[in-house]
Design a protein around this motif. Structure first.
Motif, PDB file in Angstrom:
ATOM      1  N   GLU A   1       0.829  -1.203   0.000  1.00 29.99           N
ATOM      2  CA  GLU A   1       0.000   0.000   0.000  1.00 29.99           C
ATOM      3  C   GLU A   1       0.865   1.256   0.000  1.00 29.99           C
ATOM      4  O   GLU A   1       0.598   2.220  -0.735  1.00 29.99           O
ATOM      5  N   THR A   2       1.902   1.233   0.826  1.00 24.18           N
ATOM      6  CA  THR A   2       2.795   2.388   0.918  1.00 24.18           C
ATOM      7  C   THR A   2       3.523   2.632  -0.396  1.00 24.18           C
ATOM      8  O   THR A   2       3.616   3.770  -0.877  1.00 24.18           O
ATOM      9  N   ILE A   3       4.046   1.564  -0.995  1.00 18.64           N
ATOM     10  CA  ILE A   3       4.790   1.698  -2.249  1.00 18.64           C
ATOM     11  C   ILE A   3       3.887   2.194  -3.367  1.00 18.64           C
ATOM     12  O   ILE A   3       4.275   3.064  -4.158  1.00 18.64           O
TER      13      ILE A   3
ATOM     14  N   GLN B   1       7.024  -1.841  -9.390  1.00 14.20           N
ATOM     15  CA  GLN B   1       8.048  -0.839  -9.098  1.00 14.20           C
ATOM     16  C   GLN B   1       9.295  -1.462  -8.491  1.00 14.20           C
ATOM     17  O   GLN B   1      10.414  -0.995  -8.744  1.00 14.20           O
TER      18      GLN B   1
ATOM     19  N   ASP C   1       7.425   2.210  10.664  1.00 15.61           N
ATOM     20  CA  ASP C   1       6.065   2.670  10.387  1.00 15.61           C
ATOM     21  C   ASP C   1       5.145   1.486  10.089  1.00 15.61           C
ATOM     22  O   ASP C   1       3.992   1.454  10.527  1.00 15.61           O
TER      23      ASP C   1
ATOM     24  N   ALA D   1       9.497   5.618   0.446  1.00 17.28           N
ATOM     25  CA  ALA D   1       8.688   5.970   1.620  1.00 17.28           C
ATOM     26  C   ALA D   1       8.578   4.823   2.617  1.00 17.28           C
ATOM     27  O   ALA D   1       7.997   4.988   3.691  1.00 17.28           O
TER      28      ALA D   1
ATOM     29  N   ALA E   1       1.310   4.026  -3.131  1.00 18.62           N
ATOM     30  CA  ALA E   1       0.928   5.421  -2.909  1.00 18.62           C
ATOM     31  C   ALA E   1       2.093   6.386  -3.015  1.00 18.62           C
ATOM     32  O   ALA E   1       1.966   7.467  -3.603  1.00 18.62           O
ATOM     33  N   ASP E   2       3.256   5.992  -2.467  1.00 21.82           N
ATOM     34  CA  ASP E   2       4.357   6.952  -2.326  1.00 21.82           C
ATOM     35  C   ASP E   2       5.702   6.464  -2.838  1.00 21.82           C
ATOM     36  O   ASP E   2       6.693   7.195  -2.745  1.00 21.82           O
ATOM     37  N   GLY E   3       5.772   5.231  -3.355  1.00 26.05           N
ATOM     38  CA  GLY E   3       7.029   4.725  -3.869  1.00 26.05           C
ATOM     39  C   GLY E   3       7.855   4.010  -2.813  1.00 26.05           C
ATOM     40  O   GLY E   3       7.630   4.182  -1.605  1.00 26.05           O
TER      41      GLY E   3
END
Length: 202
Positions: A28-30, A105, A42, A37, A32-34
């Protein structure tokens, strides 16, 4: 006042599924923000565990990204195996990138990974073999080049298209159309029956 619902990634893990919980939150983090992040601390907070807990499964950030990349290659191999021909393998490659942007990614960013990881190497071999098999299914007269170069050409086309798509560089060209359909049309120019090196295609 009603209590806000927790998102799936914020719920504490249970029944020993911490590894999956951390990977899901990381994806989810990747997305959204790569990858930059990504923070194990976290992710542990979001999963409701101690900051040291993810290290038991992944050791460090590179280990987590390597696990994600390995999973991505396994998923990609499965998608490619479902294709009936090389063009449809390319369509499934593009679809995989759309449906699994975070995996995509990370999979092709060796600087982020433990490239010597056995799980990753095995998974990469599966996706490579699936692409080679798709290329091998194209008659030599239609490939126009030997199979190794044909594989590079097919991969370059699908990967380049998927990369441009995810970066929204094809939005205007698509004009609201389906990316897979556009890819089919683009791919039709690469491998055409009888379009070998000695064939006049003008």
């Amino acid at each position: 006042m009603a209590t806000p619902r927790s998102t799936p990634s914020a719920r504490p893990y249970h029944h020993g599924d911490l590894r999956r919980a951390i990977m899901s939150a990381a994806l989810e983090t990747i997305a959204a923000d790569g990858p930059a992040a990504l923070s194990l601390r976290d992710l542990a907070r979001r999963a409701g565990v101690s900051h040291a807990a993810p290290a038991h499964h992944f050791k460090d950030r590179a280990g987590l990204l390597t696990a994600i990349a390995a999973e991505g290659h396994e998923l990609l191999a499965g998608a490619l195996r479902e294709a009936e021909d090389l063009r449809e393998a390319g369509v499934r490659y593009v679809r995989f990138a759309r449906e699994h942007p975070a995996h995509f990614q990370v999979m092709f960013a060796p600087q982020l990974l433990r490239t010597g990881d056995v799980e990753l190497i095995t998974a990469q071999a599966l996706s490579d073999a699936a692409l080679r098999d798709a290329v091998a299914g194209v008659p030599a007269r239609d490939r126009g080049v030997e199979s190794r170069l044909a594989g590079v050409a097919a991969w370059s086309l699908a990967h380049g298209f998927a990369t441009l798509l995810l970066a929204h560089n094809l939005d205007d060209a698509l004009g609201g159309g389906e990316p897979e359909e556009m890819f089919r049309e683009v791919a039709a120019t690469l491998f055409r029956p009888g379009a070998g090196p000695d064939t006049d295609t003008a």
